[in-house]
Design a protein around this motif. Sequence first.
Motif, mmCIF file in Angstrom:
data_model
loop_
_atom_site.group_PDB
_atom_site.id
_atom_site.type_symbol
_atom_site.label_atom_id
_atom_site.label_comp_id
_atom_site.label_asym_id
_atom_site.label_seq_id
_atom_site.Cartn_x
_atom_site.Cartn_y
_atom_site.Cartn_z
ATOM 1 N N MET A 1 0.840 -1.199 0.000
ATOM 2 C CA MET A 1 0.000 0.000 0.000
ATOM 3 C C MET A 1 0.882 1.259 0.000
ATOM 4 N N ASP A 2 0.361 2.307 -0.614
ATOM 5 C CA ASP A 2 1.139 3.551 -0.706
ATOM 6 C C ASP A 2 0.918 4.408 0.544
ATOM 7 N N ASP B 1 0.250 -3.855 5.471
ATOM 8 C CA ASP B 1 0.094 -3.285 4.128
ATOM 9 C C ASP B 1 0.825 -4.034 3.013
ATOM 10 N N LYS C 1 6.322 3.149 -7.488
ATOM 11 C CA LYS C 1 5.538 3.708 -6.399
ATOM 12 C C LYS C 1 5.414 5.216 -6.553
#
Length: 613
Positions: free
Chosen positions: A111-112, A201, A256
């Motif tokens: 996850m970012d 995450d 990303k």
Amino acid sequence: MATSSSGGGNGDGDRPWQSYHTVYTNAKAGMDGVDKERVQKIVYEMSKGSKYFENEKRKEATINQKIEDLRAQCVLLTDEQISFYQTVADKRIIDLEASRDLSKTWLHSDMDAFYAAVETLENPSLKGKPLAVGSMSMLCTANYEARKFGVRAAMPGFIARKLCPDLIVVPPNFQKYTYYSELTRKVFSNYDADFIATSLDEAYVNITDICNDKSVSSEQIASELRNTIYEQTGLTCSVGVAPNRLLAKVCSDINKPNGQFILPNDYKAIMTFISSLPIRKVGGIGKVTEHLLRDVLGINTCEQMLQKSAYLCALFSEHSTADIAEALSNDMHEEGLCGRTLTLKLKTSSFEVRTRATSLQTYIHSKEDILAHASKLLKAELPLSLRLMGLRMSQFYDVKPGRHDPMQKTLKNFIIKDASQSTSCSSYSSDQHLRNGANIDPSAAEESCLSKFESGHLMAVCEPEDYQQSNQIAPVKVCRPGNDASGIKDNADECVPQVHADNEGRSNPEESLTNQNGKMLWWIDDYICSVCGAELPQCFIEERQEHSDYHLAEMLQKEESLNNRRGLLQRERPVVSLVGKISPVGDVARKKQKTSKGKFIPIDAFFNRYKKD
Ligand code: DCP
Ligand code: MG
């Protein structure tokens, strides 16, 4: 502090911050364009004189010493030795090539800016603003806007504010993160029922079957999965796809935030990809290892690792599976024994102890045989993140004349090898690492044979622990061998960790750190800090070390300021005893009072300074 060959300066003279690179890192996504010099200078100026700073300096000194030692070892290597190690390295590479498996397709999802993204989702007014989650003492993460200023996870919030005055800092709320994490996990399970979540995450998803069944490309699956996560959570993730998990994780970081990178299952493509890859991008190679490899051998990329493979083998392969097997084989040889039951003992980085044994048709004693059977046992346990590995032999046959009853034998050479090693080895959770059986961690420099006991079996243990790099003393295991009839009693379970204090009376923070509120630091469920609640899964090896160090520094600062205050009060009211009020650190504080000159700025002074600024 450390002299870095590629740090752009030697840290002496009028630019001392240039060497202050233990705290500074731009290894996170979104930090490429950061003004490194500005960040280093601010971090240096804000921490100078603090205990935290002193601790960082100690760490640097340890690393520098290691660099010097390794350089000295390099110089002593003869041409014959180098060519021998080249043969060893080449063989290892051939073995690895033979075990290459390009039939699988793994997807790694990350996850970012996870915590920050969740906070923004729930409070849209934060959108587009530099945001960090955590506190003035410690940040858990920062969004991409804040990263441009050099703000990052595991940085004290007051320093981050100095770097980015508009930074908004919100406290963490783990319930929220767990909720969103659960939503993502539901999505993963639709692609692979056995997906592997490694933190709130991050997850590894084996998409081999779904790609085949649906006749779709991995690229399509990656896009679809990212879209579904977004639909279900409102959050973005980045994804990497590759033939194994190690590479998939490297790939997920490349585009990303909110991107994907597909590495095809193709030998040439993989070799090209890896050759220019900076070593720091490889899971398990953190800043300490990066620093050592760069400064000792000039290695920056994976290709350079291959070029220097002989030196890597010569300097860093001390505690490999081959060594453990060899140590055991040598001891058996000394005793004139062959054995039939081989036991592999593992302690994972989450302290789970696993014992796996195999009884063989024939008696063995050679290191090759031991290694072959040990490798089989080990491979069945992969993937694995290791803290300790040991081999034990039992069910002996005595090849020395005049001895016939193996069970009556008195054996010696119960070997404990305590290898104080860096975090990057101890939790290096790639299949490659273990398939390799090798420890490529350059900080694996020390080995001491602590104890030899009479025992019903022989055992060799290699224990990677992560205390070395921060100049801490590893706990010594005292093992009392059992004497059950089979000779395969589970000795390592009887190992009693004894925490050794260093020369300041300080013990390992992960073992015994107690903060000012009397809380011990340990990792609840192996990822939640018991002191502040920050979540740091096992794979955040260096961050966890930093985190412990930070609490340690915080605790020391508190002690220091308590001592100073107490000193003042005692001068004003000499008859009042303050000891009871100052627990739980009273005893330590009293001892330290003797040596303390009050020359360190307490951490709360930083907070005040930050408020003023
Ligand atoms: N985390 C933490 N302390 C750290 C590192 C991470 O508490 N030192 C927490 C907060 C992060 C979460 O774990 O949001 C996930 O860590 P990541 O390294 O994946 O970082 P992010 O998801 O925040 O950013 P990104 O993955 O986009 O780089
Ligand atoms: Mg993330």
